[in-house]
Scaffold this active site. Structure first.
Site, PDB file in Angstrom:
ATOM      1  N   HIS A 165       3.159  22.429  -2.340  1.00 23.85           N
ATOM      2  CA  HIS A 165       2.252  21.984  -1.281  1.00 23.85           C
ATOM      3  C   HIS A 165       2.546  20.562  -0.814  1.00 23.85           C
ATOM      4  O   HIS A 165       2.878  19.680  -1.602  1.00 23.85           O
ATOM      5  CB  HIS A 165       0.806  22.068  -1.776  1.00 23.85           C
ATOM      6  CG  HIS A 165       0.545  21.256  -3.012  1.00 23.85           C
ATOM      7  ND1 HIS A 165       0.153  19.943  -2.989  1.00 23.85           N
ATOM      8  CD2 HIS A 165       0.641  21.577  -4.323  1.00 23.85           C
ATOM      9  CE1 HIS A 165       0.007  19.480  -4.210  1.00 23.85           C
ATOM     10  NE2 HIS A 165       0.306  20.468  -5.056  1.00 23.85           N
ATOM     11  N   ASP A 166       2.458  20.369   0.485  1.00 19.30           N
ATOM     12  CA  ASP A 166       2.538  19.055   1.136  1.00 19.30           C
ATOM     13  C   ASP A 166       3.914  18.409   1.042  1.00 19.30           C
ATOM     14  O   ASP A 166       4.065  17.223   1.346  1.00 19.30           O
ATOM     15  CB  ASP A 166       1.466  18.099   0.580  1.00 19.30           C
ATOM     16  CG  ASP A 166       0.073  18.682   0.704  1.00 19.30           C
ATOM     17  OD1 ASP A 166      -0.390  18.852   1.839  1.00 19.30           O
ATOM     18  OD2 ASP A 166      -0.550  18.997  -0.331  1.00 19.30           O
ATOM     19  N   GLY A 174       4.730  18.934  -5.463  1.00 18.31           N
ATOM     20  CA  GLY A 174       3.868  18.580  -4.347  1.00 18.31           C
ATOM     21  C   GLY A 174       4.088  17.163  -3.836  1.00 18.31           C
ATOM     22  O   GLY A 174       4.431  16.261  -4.594  1.00 18.31           O
TER      23      GLY A 174
END
Length: 269
Positions: A123-124, A141
């Site tokens: 994520h991200d 992440g």
């Protein structure tokens, strides 16, 4: 206009948007908020969900899981996004997660990337163009990966790490610090081992520019003074050199992770 071709065993939810020439193979599942641009091909057994957009000409191979809920306990169902660029190749069993509220709500992969089998993008993470990830690479992440970075097999990159453009990460490395642009890092835990000279030559960087970059590298990672002082000196001495200024700006920028340096006793490149 070439209509999308969807295999009878595939499931495409109402609301999914398919561009011209999209091909969806056997047993694929495409969620309602997915956008597949022109010429995207899902070979077979691909599962794509969430607010995911896949750029034109990208090919995704069997058993890839794209856009599903992030592996982050702080995720609470927010409508975060995943963007994958054009002409990417995503091989078997790759997993790519969307962003989270705590990380900007976006995971982004640039154009012309090759992500080999069983790699993971968390994520991200923000991935640049022309990035190559060999098998089993794990990008945690919030990482930021510049253009033209190459990862050897089974590398693991710590969350919030930055890797500058044109860097090379050797196989089986565990990277827990930032890698300068044009740098090369290897090991567990990884250390800076020099400049990615092979990559620079392959991409036809000017020979004199490479010589100046090597001189700046030796100065920045020498043993005299503090790192900040050495970086400021290099910024002044090579003020008109684009490659050196890329390295200077990268080091001076704020970061959650330390800058990787050569191990004690190692000579600068």
């Amino acid at each position: 206009m070439t209509a999308a071709v969807v295999h009878p065993t595939a499931i495409v939810a109402d609301g999914a948007r398919l561009g011209e020439g999209v091909r969806i193979g056997p047993y694929c599942i495409v969620g309602a908020n997915v956008v597949l641009h022109d010429g995207v091909e899902l070979i077979s057994h691909v599962s794509i969900d969430g607010y995911t957009e896949v750029g034109a000409g990208t090919r995704i191979f069997p058993f890839a899981s794209v856009g599903h809920v992030p592996q982050d306990l702080k995720f609470h169902g927010e409508a975060s996004r995943l963007e994958i660029g054009e002409r990417c190749t995503i091989r078997e069993s790759v997993t790519i997660n969307p962003g989270t509220e705590n990380g900007g709500m976006l995971t982004k992969i640039g154009n012309d990337c090759l992500i080999m089998a069983s790699a993971h993008v968390a994520h991200d993470a923000i991935i640049g163009n022309n990035v190559i990830m060999a098998n089993y690479v794990g990008i945690a992440g919030h990482c930021q990966i510049g253009d033209n970075v190459i990862f050897g097999g089974t590398c693991v990159i710590h969350q919030f790490t930055r890797i500058g453009a044109h860097a090379f990460v050797g196989a089986q490395s565990m990277v827990d610090g930032d890698i300068i642009p044009y740098g090369m890092a290897v090991g567990n835990r990884a250390a800076l081992t020099g400049l990615n000279l092979v990559g620079l030559k392959r991409r036809k960087f000017d020979r004199e520019a490479i010589h100046r970059l090597r001189a700046a590298y030796r100065q920045i990672f020498s043993n005299e003074g503090t790192l900040r002082e050495r970086v400021e000196d290099a910024a002044s001495l090579f003020k008109d050199d684009v490659l050196v200024q890329d390295v200077v700006a990268f080091i001076m920028a704020a970061s959650d992770r330390p800058i990787l340096t050569p191990r004690d006793g190692q000579t600068a490149d």
